[in-house]
Design an enzyme around this catalytic site. Structure first.
Site, PDB file in Angstrom:
ATOM      1  N   HIS A  58       0.844  -1.195   0.000  1.00  0.00           N
ATOM      2  CA  HIS A  58       0.000   0.000   0.000  1.00  0.00           C
ATOM      3  C   HIS A  58       0.882   1.249   0.000  1.00  0.00           C
ATOM      4  O   HIS A  58       1.834   1.357   0.783  1.00  0.00           O
ATOM      5  CB  HIS A  58      -0.923  -0.005   1.214  1.00  0.00           C
ATOM      6  CG  HIS A  58      -2.041  -0.983   1.095  1.00  0.00           C
ATOM      7  ND1 HIS A  58      -2.571  -1.657   2.170  1.00  0.00           N
ATOM      8  CD2 HIS A  58      -2.747  -1.402   0.010  1.00  0.00           C
ATOM      9  CE1 HIS A  58      -3.555  -2.452   1.747  1.00  0.00           C
ATOM     10  NE2 HIS A  58      -3.675  -2.310   0.450  1.00  0.00           N
ATOM     11  N   GLU A  61       1.894   3.411   3.036  1.00  0.00           N
ATOM     12  CA  GLU A  61       2.499   2.628   4.113  1.00  0.00           C
ATOM     13  C   GLU A  61       3.988   2.413   3.827  1.00  0.00           C
ATOM     14  O   GLU A  61       4.573   1.383   4.161  1.00  0.00           O
ATOM     15  CB  GLU A  61       1.738   1.309   4.272  1.00  0.00           C
ATOM     16  CG  GLU A  61       0.270   1.542   4.633  1.00  0.00           C
ATOM     17  CD  GLU A  61      -0.583   0.275   4.679  1.00  0.00           C
ATOM     18  OE1 GLU A  61      -0.031  -0.836   4.530  1.00  0.00           O
ATOM     19  OE2 GLU A  61      -1.814   0.405   4.853  1.00  0.00           O
ATOM     20  N   HIS A 204       2.325  -4.080   6.811  1.00  0.00           N
ATOM     21  CA  HIS A 204       1.395  -2.983   6.545  1.00  0.00           C
ATOM     22  C   HIS A 204       1.440  -2.037   7.744  1.00  0.00           C
ATOM     23  O   HIS A 204       2.209  -2.236   8.677  1.00  0.00           O
ATOM     24  CB  HIS A 204      -0.019  -3.519   6.327  1.00  0.00           C
ATOM     25  CG  HIS A 204      -0.177  -4.302   5.052  1.00  0.00           C
ATOM     26  ND1 HIS A 204      -0.818  -3.792   3.948  1.00  0.00           N
ATOM     27  CD2 HIS A 204       0.234  -5.552   4.709  1.00  0.00           C
ATOM     28  CE1 HIS A 204      -0.798  -4.689   2.977  1.00  0.00           C
ATOM     29  NE2 HIS A 204      -0.174  -5.761   3.415  1.00  0.00           N
ATOM     30  N   GLU A 263       0.463  -5.433  11.071  1.00  0.00           N
ATOM     31  CA  GLU A 263       0.068  -4.026  11.041  1.00  0.00           C
ATOM     32  C   GLU A 263       0.944  -3.232  12.018  1.00  0.00           C
ATOM     33  O   GLU A 263       0.732  -3.254  13.230  1.00  0.00           O
ATOM     34  CB  GLU A 263      -1.411  -3.873  11.399  1.00  0.00           C
ATOM     35  CG  GLU A 263      -2.370  -4.572  10.438  1.00  0.00           C
ATOM     36  CD  GLU A 263      -2.539  -3.825   9.120  1.00  0.00           C
ATOM     37  OE1 GLU A 263      -1.974  -2.716   8.978  1.00  0.00           O
ATOM     38  OE2 GLU A 263      -3.247  -4.357   8.243  1.00  0.00           O
TER      39      GLU A 263
END
Length: 297
Positions: A58, A61, A204, A263
């Site tokens: 992404h 990110e 991420h 994450e």
């Protein structure tokens, strides 16, 4: 090198430095992005166990690339000096494990977030249309064509396609017209098919937690790995989330082997570079744990 965001040019500089410093690092180009930027794959190690790590799927990110590249430099330094990394002998990990790293899956998107529409080249007008004329791109997650790369994998893709609010190219969450249309995704898909990894991990940002299940298809060893990741990092372990068509989802669905979405950090994307030290402190422990974990034991 790590006091600035890692865009595609700085990534190439870092890879050049890594290759010059350590003869045991192998770097190859496994494809090109929509705008023709090289997609780099790194391998370190000579072991039968194969583990894969990737970052910056992404666009906003990008701090995940800083984190992964910093880890690779630290790991190689410890191998070269025959030292420990997170209480593990680096040379033993090198002999037991082959590390695969794809440090920037979405270079076009990363550059767009960092430098705006001037980086979009021939896609400039399309990008402005997708972004509804706004010159602000900090919220952009997709690749340069407005397709969310982590919604492009053939694991119940149709379910994700149907329920996503985005029905055309968008800054985030649009899965495309069919799976595997984007060259960045095809590069990762082909690499995974070729290398037959024992486990995979995708970095991420948001939440200080990680996901490790998919429709109860994950093997029992995934729970043990998740427990270890949670122990060393204090990140929250989450088995199931309502998600399909991601890289981790597809890997578990296809191979019935451990796959993880990590994450990193908390805040508003893109996370500021000032968060990197605290992110890296916890992230590096997970990466070493993945390298060291015997998934067949």
């Amino acid at each position: 090198m790590w006091n600035t965001p890692c865009d595609s040019r700085r990534l190439e500089e870092a890879l050049y430095a890594l290759n010059n410093l350590y003869s045991f690092v192998n770097i190859e180009v496994i494809g090109q992005s929509v705008l023709g930027q090289d997609l780099y794959h790194i391998t370190i190690g000579e072991g039968a166990r194969k583990v894969h790590m990737n970052a910056s799927m992404h666009a906003n990110e990008w701090i995940t690339t800083n984190s992964l590249m910093l880890f690779l430099f630290h790991y190689c330094q410890r191998i070269d000096c025959d030292e420990e990394i997170e209480n593990k002998r680096a040379r033993e990990l090198f002999k037991e494990t082959t590390l695969s790293a794809f440090p920037m899956i979405n270079p076009d998107g990363v550059n767009l977030v960092l430098y705006g529409v001037k980086s979009a080249d021939v896609e400039r007008e399309k990008v402005l249309f997708i972004n509804e004329g706004s010159m602000e791109f900090h919220h952009w997650k997709a690749n340069i064509r407005g397709i969310d790369l982590n919604n492009q994998f053939p694991a119940n893709w149709g379910i994700e396609k149907e329920r996503k609010e985005a029905k055309r190219a968008a800054p985030r969450d649009y899965p495309g017209d069919v799976p595997l249309t984007e060259p960045e995704v095809r590069a990762l898909y082909t690499l995974t098919k070729k290398e037959n990894f024992d486990s995979v991990l995708s970095l991420h940002t948001q939440g200080e937690e990680f996901y490790w299940g998919y429709m109860n298809k994950e093997p029992q060893i995934s729970k043990k790995m998740a427990d270890e990741f949670a122990r060393v990092s204090s990140y929250k372990s989450v088995q199931m989330i309502d998600s399909h068509a991601g890289f981790k989802d597809w890997f578990i669905h296809e191979y019935r082997r451990p796959g993880f979405t990590i994450e990193l950090g908390k805040g508003i994307n893109p996370l500021p570079l000032s968060h990197l030290p605290s992110i890296y402190d916890r992230c590096s422990k997970i990466l070493v744990a993945q390298l060291a974990f015997d998934t067949k034991g």
